[in-house]
Design a protein around this motif. Structure first.
Motif, PDB file in Angstrom:
ATOM      1  N   THR A 163     -31.428  19.856 -43.489  1.00  0.00           N
ATOM      2  CA  THR A 163     -31.576  20.970 -42.561  1.00  0.00           C
ATOM      3  C   THR A 163     -33.019  21.091 -42.093  1.00  0.00           C
ATOM      4  O   THR A 163     -33.939  20.512 -42.675  1.00  0.00           O
ATOM      5  CB  THR A 163     -31.148  22.296 -43.219  1.00  0.00           C
ATOM      6  N   VAL A 164     -33.195  21.899 -41.052  1.00  0.00           N
ATOM      7  CA  VAL A 164     -34.516  22.205 -40.519  1.00  0.00           C
ATOM      8  C   VAL A 164     -34.532  23.690 -40.182  1.00  0.00           C
ATOM      9  O   VAL A 164     -33.506  24.264 -39.808  1.00  0.00           O
ATOM     10  CB  VAL A 164     -34.823  21.347 -39.267  1.00  0.00           C
ATOM     11  N   GLY A 165     -35.700  24.325 -40.339  1.00  0.00           N
ATOM     12  CA  GLY A 165     -35.769  25.748 -40.059  1.00  0.00           C
ATOM     13  C   GLY A 165     -37.164  26.289 -40.277  1.00  0.00           C
ATOM     14  O   GLY A 165     -38.059  25.585 -40.776  1.00  0.00           O
ATOM     15  N   PRO A 166     -37.401  27.567 -39.926  1.00  0.00           N
ATOM     16  CA  PRO A 166     -38.728  28.172 -40.084  1.00  0.00           C
ATOM     17  C   PRO A 166     -39.105  28.313 -41.548  1.00  0.00           C
ATOM     18  O   PRO A 166     -38.268  28.655 -42.390  1.00  0.00           O
ATOM     19  CB  PRO A 166     -38.597  29.533 -39.399  1.00  0.00           C
ATOM     20  N   TYR A 167     -40.361  28.061 -41.839  1.00  0.00           N
ATOM     21  CA  TYR A 167     -40.835  28.061 -43.224  1.00  0.00           C
ATOM     22  C   TYR A 167     -40.715  29.443 -43.862  1.00  0.00           C
ATOM     23  O   TYR A 167     -40.378  29.557 -45.041  1.00  0.00           O
ATOM     24  CB  TYR A 167     -42.292  27.596 -43.266  1.00  0.00           C
ATOM     25  N   HIS A 168     -40.974  30.493 -43.106  1.00  0.00           N
ATOM     26  CA  HIS A 168     -40.960  31.841 -43.675  1.00  0.00           C
ATOM     27  C   HIS A 168     -39.553  32.403 -43.800  1.00  0.00           C
ATOM     28  O   HIS A 168     -39.351  33.387 -44.505  1.00  0.00           O
ATOM     29  CB  HIS A 168     -41.816  32.783 -42.822  1.00  0.00           C
ATOM     30  N   ASN A 169     -38.589  31.831 -43.121  1.00  0.00           N
ATOM     31  CA  ASN A 169     -37.186  32.255 -43.233  1.00  0.00           C
ATOM     32  C   ASN A 169     -36.408  31.150 -43.940  1.00  0.00           C
ATOM     33  O   ASN A 169     -35.817  30.284 -43.308  1.00  0.00           O
ATOM     34  CB  ASN A 169     -36.586  32.520 -41.853  1.00  0.00           C
ATOM     35  N   ARG A 170     -36.401  31.216 -45.246  1.00  0.00           N
ATOM     36  CA  ARG A 170     -35.845  30.091 -46.003  1.00  0.00           C
ATOM     37  C   ARG A 170     -34.340  29.955 -45.841  1.00  0.00           C
ATOM     38  O   ARG A 170     -33.792  28.880 -46.061  1.00  0.00           O
ATOM     39  CB  ARG A 170     -36.188  30.262 -47.501  1.00  0.00           C
ATOM     40  N   GLN A 171     -33.644  31.042 -45.475  1.00  0.00           N
ATOM     41  CA  GLN A 171     -32.194  30.968 -45.309  1.00  0.00           C
ATOM     42  C   GLN A 171     -31.786  30.653 -43.876  1.00  0.00           C
ATOM     43  O   GLN A 171     -30.628  30.351 -43.619  1.00  0.00           O
ATOM     44  CB  GLN A 171     -31.546  32.289 -45.740  1.00  0.00           C
ATOM     45  N   GLU A 172     -32.694  30.744 -42.940  1.00  0.00           N
ATOM     46  CA  GLU A 172     -32.382  30.423 -41.548  1.00  0.00           C
ATOM     47  C   GLU A 172     -32.576  28.922 -41.336  1.00  0.00           C
ATOM     48  O   GLU A 172     -33.651  28.457 -40.990  1.00  0.00           O
ATOM     49  CB  GLU A 172     -33.268  31.222 -40.597  1.00  0.00           C
ATOM     50  N   THR A 173     -31.532  28.178 -41.551  1.00  0.00           N
ATOM     51  CA  THR A 173     -31.604  26.723 -41.444  1.00  0.00           C
ATOM     52  C   THR A 173     -30.597  26.228 -40.422  1.00  0.00           C
ATOM     53  O   THR A 173     -29.548  26.849 -40.192  1.00  0.00           O
ATOM     54  CB  THR A 173     -31.329  26.064 -42.807  1.00  0.00           C
ATOM     55  N   TYR A 174     -30.923  25.100 -39.822  1.00  0.00           N
ATOM     56  CA  TYR A 174     -30.081  24.474 -38.821  1.00  0.00           C
ATOM     57  C   TYR A 174     -29.916  22.999 -39.168  1.00  0.00           C
ATOM     58  O   TYR A 174     -30.630  22.463 -40.016  1.00  0.00           O
ATOM     59  CB  TYR A 174     -30.711  24.620 -37.428  1.00  0.00           C
ATOM     60  N   LYS A 175     -28.978  22.367 -38.522  1.00  0.00           N
ATOM     61  CA  LYS A 175     -28.816  20.937 -38.722  1.00  0.00           C
ATOM     62  C   LYS A 175     -30.085  20.206 -38.294  1.00  0.00           C
ATOM     63  O   LYS A 175     -30.737  20.595 -37.327  1.00  0.00           O
ATOM     64  CB  LYS A 175     -27.622  20.406 -37.922  1.00  0.00           C
ATOM     65  N   TYR A 176     -30.412  19.165 -39.012  1.00  0.00           N
ATOM     66  CA  TYR A 176     -31.640  18.427 -38.724  1.00  0.00           C
ATOM     67  C   TYR A 176     -31.662  17.915 -37.295  1.00  0.00           C
ATOM     68  O   TYR A 176     -32.675  18.011 -36.595  1.00  0.00           O
ATOM     69  CB  TYR A 176     -31.785  17.267 -39.708  1.00  0.00           C
ATOM     70  N   PHE A 177     -30.538  17.412 -36.837  1.00  0.00           N
ATOM     71  CA  PHE A 177     -30.491  16.832 -35.500  1.00  0.00           C
ATOM     72  C   PHE A 177     -30.204  17.878 -34.424  1.00  0.00           C
ATOM     73  O   PHE A 177     -29.899  17.521 -33.281  1.00  0.00           O
ATOM     74  CB  PHE A 177     -29.462  15.706 -35.446  1.00  0.00           C
ATOM     75  N   SER A 178     -30.283  19.186 -34.801  1.00  0.00           N
ATOM     76  CA  SER A 178     -30.269  20.215 -33.754  1.00  0.00           C
ATOM     77  C   SER A 178     -31.567  20.180 -32.962  1.00  0.00           C
ATOM     78  O   SER A 178     -31.593  20.584 -31.791  1.00  0.00           O
ATOM     79  CB  SER A 178     -30.066  21.602 -34.386  1.00  0.00           C
ATOM     80  N   LEU A 179     -32.646  19.717 -33.590  1.00  0.00           N
ATOM     81  CA  LEU A 179     -33.845  19.357 -32.849  1.00  0.00           C
ATOM     82  C   LEU A 179     -33.644  17.956 -32.265  1.00  0.00           C
ATOM     83  O   LEU A 179     -32.916  17.145 -32.855  1.00  0.00           O
ATOM     84  CB  LEU A 179     -35.078  19.381 -33.758  1.00  0.00           C
ATOM     85  N   PRO A 180     -34.269  17.662 -31.165  1.00  0.00           N
ATOM     86  CA  PRO A 180     -33.991  16.374 -30.491  1.00  0.00           C
ATOM     87  C   PRO A 180     -34.622  15.171 -31.177  1.00  0.00           C
ATOM     88  O   PRO A 180     -35.285  14.345 -30.534  1.00  0.00           O
ATOM     89  CB  PRO A 180     -34.571  16.593 -29.083  1.00  0.00           C
TER      90      PRO A 180
END
Length: 564
Positions: free
Chosen positions: A33-50
Motif C-alpha cells: 500500500t501507499v499513503g500519507p505518513y501521518h495517517n497510518r490507516q489511510e492507505t491505497y493500492k500501491y499502483f493507485s499512484l502512476p
C-alpha cells in the motif's frame, strides 16, 4: 463454519510463504500500500499512484487471509525479477510517461509525505515516494530501489531498501525506474529476523520498569487498604448485629437500626432491565476471555510476524468463546427470573458483533468513497456475517442452555421479600456520582500507566492490574451504597467500573489533537470510530469484571450474617 475454516486454512497457507529457497529460485517482491505518513490507516493500492510495473508477469498465487482483508492489505506483484542469491546490477525495469495528470498525482503524494510498503518473504520494507526542495516549489521522485537482502543458509533473514536516483518531476518527460539486488550472508537466525522491527528502547528506559513497579505497588496498597478497611468495618458490623440479636424486641424497636443488613430482603432482587443487564455481563465475560486467551497466545507465538494474524486470531477466539457469553448471560437471566431467554440469547450473541460491524460498515462507506485499501470487500463482509450466523449464534445457544440448566437456579443466601423495601430519602445520586468518579480515576490510572509495545507479557500485567483495581474499587463503592440502605447495587457496580471507557475515550481526543498529526475525514472517522468501539468494549469488560467480583462479595457478607 466453513467460512471460518477457509479463513484459517488460507492463513496457514500464507504463513508457509516464508519458505526454504534453493539457488536461483524465484523471490517475490510484493507491493502493498501507499499513503500519507501521518495517517497510518489511510492507505491505497500501491499502483493507485502512476507507478509502472516490471516486465515479469507470471507469479505464484497469493492467498489472502481474513485478517489481511479487514486490515486493508493489498499485495500486488511488482513485476521485478529477483532470484535467490542472484545479484542484479542497476537495471531499468520500466519507464513512466509523465503527463500533467501523473505529475499532479506524484506532487500531491510528495506534499502529503506519502510512503509505501513492500514485502519480501513476509519481511516488510518501507520507502518514501519523493521529496520537495526547501522552497517547496520543485518536487523530486525517487526512481532507484536499491535492495540489500541478507540470507542465512537457505532462508531470507534481512531486507534493506535504499532509495536513490532523485529525479525532478517535469511534465511530458519519461522517467526510468530501476532496481538492483545485492545478497549478503548474515548471522541473524531465522527466528530472530523480526527483532529489528521491534522497539528496543522499551527495555532501555528505566521509566518503564518504574511504572510497572509503581503499578504493582499501587495494586498491593489498594488491595491491602480495601481488605483492612472492609475487614475492620465488617467485623464491627457483625458485632453490632450480634448485639441486636441478643436484645429483646422492645429494645430492638427502640434502637437505631441502620446499615447493609436492613436490605437483606431486597439485595438479591432482580435488577432493572434484566435482559439488557445479563446480556452486557455475558458479553463482558466473553471479551475478558478473548483478551486473556489472545494475550496468552501472543506470548507463546510471535503473532506480529505474520500479516493480519493478530486480528484473525482474535476473530477465531471470539467465535470459539461464544459459549462463555451464553453461559454467564443465560444463567444470570435465569437467576433473575427472566423467561424470554431466546430474545436474551440473541441480544447477547449480537451485541458486540453488531457494534463492531456497524462501525466498520459505516467507516467502510467512507473508505469506498476515498477508494482506500481499507475498504472491506463484499466477500469479506459475507464471511463475517456467516461467522456470526453459523458459528457465534449456535455456540451462544449451547452456552445459554448449559447456563440455564447448570447454574440458573436462584440459590441466594437470603430470601427476597415480596414487597420492595422503600429506599431512605437520601441523596443517592450524589453517592453514585462520587462512586463513578472514584472508580474511573483509579482504573484509568492503572490502564494508562505505561505504553504497550510488542511485549505481551506486560499487556497481561496491565490486564491483571486493571481487573484487580476494578474489583477492589467496585466492592468498596457497593459497600457504601448498601450501607446507605440502597439495594440497587447491580447497575451501580457495572456502570461505576464501565465508566473507565469515558476517560479512555476522552484521552483519545487529547492524543489525537496533541500527539498526532492526523487529518482528513477518513482518518478522523477511522480513529474516533474504532476508539469508540475499543472504549465501549473495555467498559463492558470492566463492568462485567466489577459486577462478578462485587456479586461474590455481596453473597459472602450476607451468608455470614444471621437473618431472622
Amino acid at each position: 463454519a466453513q467460512c471460518l475454516v477457509n479463513a484459517l486454512d488460507s492463513q496457514e497457507q500464507t504463513s508457509t510463504w516464508s519458505s526454504l529457497y534453493t539457488d536461483k529460485e524465484e523471490v517475490v517482491l510484493w507491493m502493498n500500500t501507499v499513503g500519507p505518513y501521518h495517517n497510518r490507516q489511510e492507505t491505497y493500492k500501491y499502483f493507485s499512484l502512476p507507478f509502472c510495473v516490471g516486465t515479469k508477469k507470471t507469479i505464484s498465487h497469493y492467498h489472502e487471509t481474513l485478517g489481511e482483508a479487514l486490515q486493508g492489505v493489498e499485495l500486488e506483484f511488482s513485476g521485478l525479477d529477483i532470484k535467490f542469491k542472484d545479484e542484479v546490477m542497476q537495471t531499468t525495469y520500466c519507464e513512466i510517461e509523465l503527463d500533467k495528470a501523473k505529475r499532479d498525482a506524484f506532487v500531491y503524494a510528495i506534499k502529503n509525505h506519502y510512503w509505501y510498503q513492500m514485502y519480501i518473504d513476509d519481511l516488510p520494507i518501507w520507502g518514501i515516494v519523493g521529496e520537495a526542495d526547501e522552497n517547496g516549489e520543485d518536487h523530486y521522485l525517487w526512481t532507484y530501489k536499491k535492495l540489500e537482502i541478507g540470507f542465512n543458509g537457505n532462508r531470507i533473514v534481512d531486507v534493506n531498501l535504499t532509495s536513490e536516483g532523485k529525479v525532478k518531476l517535469v511534465p511530458n518527460t519519461r522517467i526510468a525506474m530501476s532496481y538492483s539486488v545485492k545478497w549478503k550472508k548474515s548471522d541473524v537466525k531465522f527466528e530472530d529476523r523480526f527483532d529489528k522491527y521491534l522497539d528496543p528502547s522499551f527495555f532501555q528506559h528505566r521509566i518503564h520498569w518504574f511504572s510497572i513497579f509503581n503499578s504493582f505497588m499501587m495494586v498491593i496498597f489498594l488491595v491491602g487498604l480495601v481488605s483492612m478497611i472492609l475487614m475492620r468495618t465488617l467485623r464491627k458490623d457483625y458485632a453490632r448485629y450480634s448485639k441486636e440479636e441478643e436484645m429483646d424486641d422492645m429494645d430492638r424497636d427502640l434502637g437505631d437500626e441502620y446499615g447493609w443488613k436492613q436490605v437483606h430482603g431486597d439485595v438479591f432482587r432482580p435488577s432493572s432491565h434484566p435482559m439488557i443487564f445479563s446480556s452486557l455481563i455475558g458479553s463482558g465475560c466473553q471479551i475478558f476471555s478473548v483478551s486473556f486467551i489472545v494475550i496468552v497466545v501472543a506470548m507463546i507465538e510471535d503473532l506480529y510476524t505474520e500479516r493480519g494474524s493478530m486480528l484473525s486470531t482474535a476473530i477465531f477466539v471470539y467465535a470459539a468463546t461464544s459459549p462463555v457469553n451464553g453461559y454467564f448471560g443465560g444463567s444470570l437471566y435465569a437467576k433473575q427470573g427472566g423467561r424470554r431467554w431466546i430474545k436474551q440469547m440473541f441480544i447477547g450473541a449480537f451485541l458486540i458483533p453488531a457494534m463492531v460491524c456497524g462501525t466498520a460498515f459505516f467507516i467502510n462507506f467512507i473508505a469506498m468513497y476515498y477508494h482506500a485499501s481499507r475498504a472491506i470487500p463484499f466477500g469479506t463482509m459475507v464471511a463475517v456475517c456467516c461467522i456470526c450466523l453459523f458459528v457465534i449464534l449456535p455456540l451462544n445457544l449451547v452456552g445459554t442452555i448449559l447456563g440455564r440448566n447448570l447454574s440458573g437456579q436462584p440459590n441466594f443466601p437470603c430470601r427476597v421479600n415480596a414487597v420492595p423495601r422503600p429506599i431512605p430519602e437520601k441523596k443517592c445520586w450524589k453517592w453514585k456520582c462520587i462512586v463513578c468518579l472514584f472508580c474511573r480515576y483509579f482504573i484509568f490510572t492503572s490502564f494508562w500507566a505505561y505504553k504497550i509495545y510488542y511485549v505481551y507479557g506486560f499487556m497481561m500485567l496491565v490486564l491483571v492490574i486493571l481487573c484487580i483495581v476494578t474489583v477492589c474499587v467496585t466492592i468498596v463503592c457497593t459497600y457504601f451504597l448498601l450501607n446507605a440502605e440502597d439495594y440497587r447495587w447491580q447497575w451501580t457496580s457495572f456502570l461505576s467500573a464501565a465508566s473507565t471507557a469515558v476517560y479512555v475515550y476522552m484521552y483519545s481526543f487529547y492524543y489525537y489533537f496533541f500527539k498526532t498529526k492526523m487529518y482528513g475525514l477518513f482518518q478522523t472517522s477511522f480513529y474516533f470510530g474504532y476508539m469508540a468501539v475499543f472504549s465501549t468494549s473495555l467498559g463492558i469488560m470492566c463492568g462485567a469484571v466489577g459486577y462478578v467480583g462485587t456479586s461474590a462479595f455481596v453473597r459472602k457478607i450476607y451468608t455470614n450474617v444471621k437473618i431472622d
